[in-house]
Motif scaffolding. Sequence first.
Motif, PDB file in Angstrom:
ATOM      1  N   ASP A 181       0.973  -1.450   0.362  1.00  8.64           N
ATOM      2  CA  ASP A 181       0.222  -0.076   0.100  1.00  8.64           C
ATOM      3  C   ASP A 181       0.727   0.977   0.231  1.00  8.64           C
ATOM      4  O   ASP A 181      -0.290   2.283   0.262  1.00  8.64           O
ATOM      5  CB  ASP A 181      -1.044  -0.095   1.127  1.00  8.64           C
ATOM      6  CG  ASP A 181      -2.050  -0.609   0.935  1.00  8.64           C
ATOM      7  OD1 ASP A 181      -2.396  -1.235  -0.117  1.00  8.64           O
ATOM      8  OD2 ASP A 181      -2.607  -1.561   1.875  1.00  8.64           O
ATOM      9  N   SER A 182       1.648   1.162  -0.527  1.00  8.48           N
ATOM     10  CA  SER A 182       3.334   2.451  -0.344  1.00  8.48           C
ATOM     11  C   SER A 182       2.748   3.214  -1.526  1.00  8.48           C
ATOM     12  O   SER A 182       2.416   2.457  -1.981  1.00  8.48           O
ATOM     13  CB  SER A 182       4.898   1.879   0.087  1.00  8.48           C
ATOM     14  OG  SER A 182       5.168   1.185   0.903  1.00  8.48           O
ATOM     15  N   PRO A 183       2.778   4.450  -1.470  1.00  5.71           N
ATOM     16  CA  PRO A 183       3.074   4.892  -2.491  1.00  5.71           C
ATOM     17  C   PRO A 183       3.347   5.457  -3.556  1.00  5.71           C
ATOM     18  O   PRO A 183       5.121   4.494  -3.435  1.00  5.71           O
ATOM     19  CB  PRO A 183       1.878   6.740  -1.803  1.00  5.71           C
ATOM     20  CG  PRO A 183       2.337   6.391  -0.300  1.00  5.71           C
ATOM     21  CD  PRO A 183       2.992   5.029  -0.224  1.00  5.71           C
ATOM     22  N   THR A 184       3.287   5.654  -4.980  1.00  2.48           N
ATOM     23  CA  THR A 184       3.976   5.346  -6.040  1.00  2.48           C
ATOM     24  C   THR A 184       4.882   6.407  -5.936  1.00  2.48           C
ATOM     25  O   THR A 184       3.955   7.301  -5.841  1.00  2.48           O
ATOM     26  CB  THR A 184       3.434   4.518  -7.102  1.00  2.48           C
ATOM     27  OG1 THR A 184       2.590   5.879  -7.609  1.00  2.48           O
ATOM     28  CG2 THR A 184       3.010   3.649  -6.519  1.00  2.48           C
ATOM     29  N   VAL A 185       6.100   6.485  -7.146  1.00  2.00           N
ATOM     30  CA  VAL A 185       6.387   7.728  -7.891  1.00  2.00           C
ATOM     31  C   VAL A 185       5.315   9.128  -7.899  1.00  2.00           C
ATOM     32  O   VAL A 185       5.331  10.676  -7.521  1.00  2.00           O
ATOM     33  CB  VAL A 185       7.738   8.031  -8.051  1.00  2.00           C
ATOM     34  CG1 VAL A 185       8.056   8.977  -8.806  1.00  2.00           C
ATOM     35  CG2 VAL A 185       8.995   7.195  -7.210  1.00  2.00           C
ATOM     36  N   ALA A 186       4.186   8.172  -8.918  1.00  2.00           N
ATOM     37  CA  ALA A 186       3.360   9.100  -9.406  1.00  2.00           C
ATOM     38  C   ALA A 186       2.394  10.003  -8.860  1.00  2.00           C
ATOM     39  O   ALA A 186       2.314  11.037  -9.023  1.00  2.00           O
ATOM     40  CB  ALA A 186       2.690   7.858 -10.482  1.00  2.00           C
TER      41      ALA A 186
ATOM     42  N   PRO B  45      10.464   5.054  -4.036  1.00  2.00           N
ATOM     43  CA  PRO B  45       8.894   5.875  -3.687  1.00  2.00           C
ATOM     44  C   PRO B  45       9.949   6.910  -2.530  1.00  2.00           C
ATOM     45  O   PRO B  45       8.673   8.026  -2.017  1.00  2.00           O
ATOM     46  CB  PRO B  45       8.028   5.082  -2.981  1.00  2.00           C
ATOM     47  CG  PRO B  45       8.302   4.333  -4.105  1.00  2.00           C
ATOM     48  CD  PRO B  45       9.467   4.154  -4.372  1.00  2.00           C
ATOM     49  N   SER B  46      10.553   5.998  -1.578  1.00  2.00           N
ATOM     50  CA  SER B  46      10.942   6.569  -0.224  1.00  2.00           C
ATOM     51  C   SER B  46      12.105   7.601  -0.531  1.00  2.00           C
ATOM     52  O   SER B  46      12.087   8.845   0.209  1.00  2.00           O
ATOM     53  CB  SER B  46      11.581   5.167   0.431  1.00  2.00           C
ATOM     54  OG  SER B  46      12.952   4.924   0.058  1.00  2.00           O
ATOM     55  N   ALA B  47      12.624   7.532  -1.500  1.00  3.01           N
ATOM     56  CA  ALA B  47      13.829   8.856  -1.924  1.00  3.01           C
ATOM     57  C   ALA B  47      12.530  10.089  -2.230  1.00  3.01           C
ATOM     58  O   ALA B  47      13.348  11.154  -1.465  1.00  3.01           O
ATOM     59  CB  ALA B  47      14.619   8.132  -3.240  1.00  3.01           C
ATOM     60  N   ALA B  48      11.497   9.690  -3.307  1.00  2.95           N
ATOM     61  CA  ALA B  48      10.695  10.848  -4.120  1.00  2.95           C
ATOM     62  C   ALA B  48      10.257  11.026  -2.185  1.00  2.95           C
ATOM     63  O   ALA B  48      10.195  13.007  -1.792  1.00  2.95           O
ATOM     64  CB  ALA B  48       9.663   9.609  -4.373  1.00  2.95           C
ATOM     65  N   LEU B  49       9.617  10.433  -1.345  1.00  2.00           N
ATOM     66  CA  LEU B  49       8.639  10.758  -0.039  1.00  2.00           C
ATOM     67  C   LEU B  49      10.472  11.791   0.655  1.00  2.00           C
ATOM     68  O   LEU B  49       9.853  13.001   1.616  1.00  2.00           O
ATOM     69  CB  LEU B  49       8.727  10.271   0.863  1.00  2.00           C
ATOM     70  CG  LEU B  49       8.401  10.745   2.479  1.00  2.00           C
ATOM     71  CD1 LEU B  49       7.062  10.804   2.380  1.00  2.00           C
ATOM     72  CD2 LEU B  49       8.195   8.248   3.048  1.00  2.00           C
TER      73      LEU B  49
END
Length: 158
Positions: free
Chosen positions: A3-8, A123-127
């Motif tokens: 359920d983790s958010p995606t980069v998009a 995604p973790s880098a984006a967050l």
Amino acid sequence: MDDSPTVAEFVDYCELNAGLLAGRAETIGEEAAALLDDLDEELAAAREGLDEQRSAASTETPPSPDIPANEDREAVDSVADLESELGEKQALVAAKQARMAAFQDLAEAYTDLAGEVAGLDDPSAALERIVEFEKAHDAPTYFDERETLLEAVARESE
């Protein structure tokens, strides 16, 4: 299932915030324009009042130079009150214009951030990048009714 958010989704978050900020800047701009319109109307009314007083005074017998007429004192007091009120409104307009510019700047920065985040694969880098950005720009102060990722991450780490 993850359920983790995606980069998009992080890109969408940045674009949404940019849109919200741009909309708020537009609203502040409309408020400033309305104040400027009020100032223009008050100045026009003041000019008209002064013109009426001048034309009325020119048809009357001049008062004694030793004793100013009550109307003259009232006119001076009225002008002083008007100057004070106009000064306050001008300061309010300037503050609104500065606030509007700050919202516009942050909206543009979020748009740039969306492009930057879109180039990331993780995604973790984006967050992490968004949280750093929001911390550096004090983003939570711009959103009264919306929780930023910075606030959400801080709440979860408590």
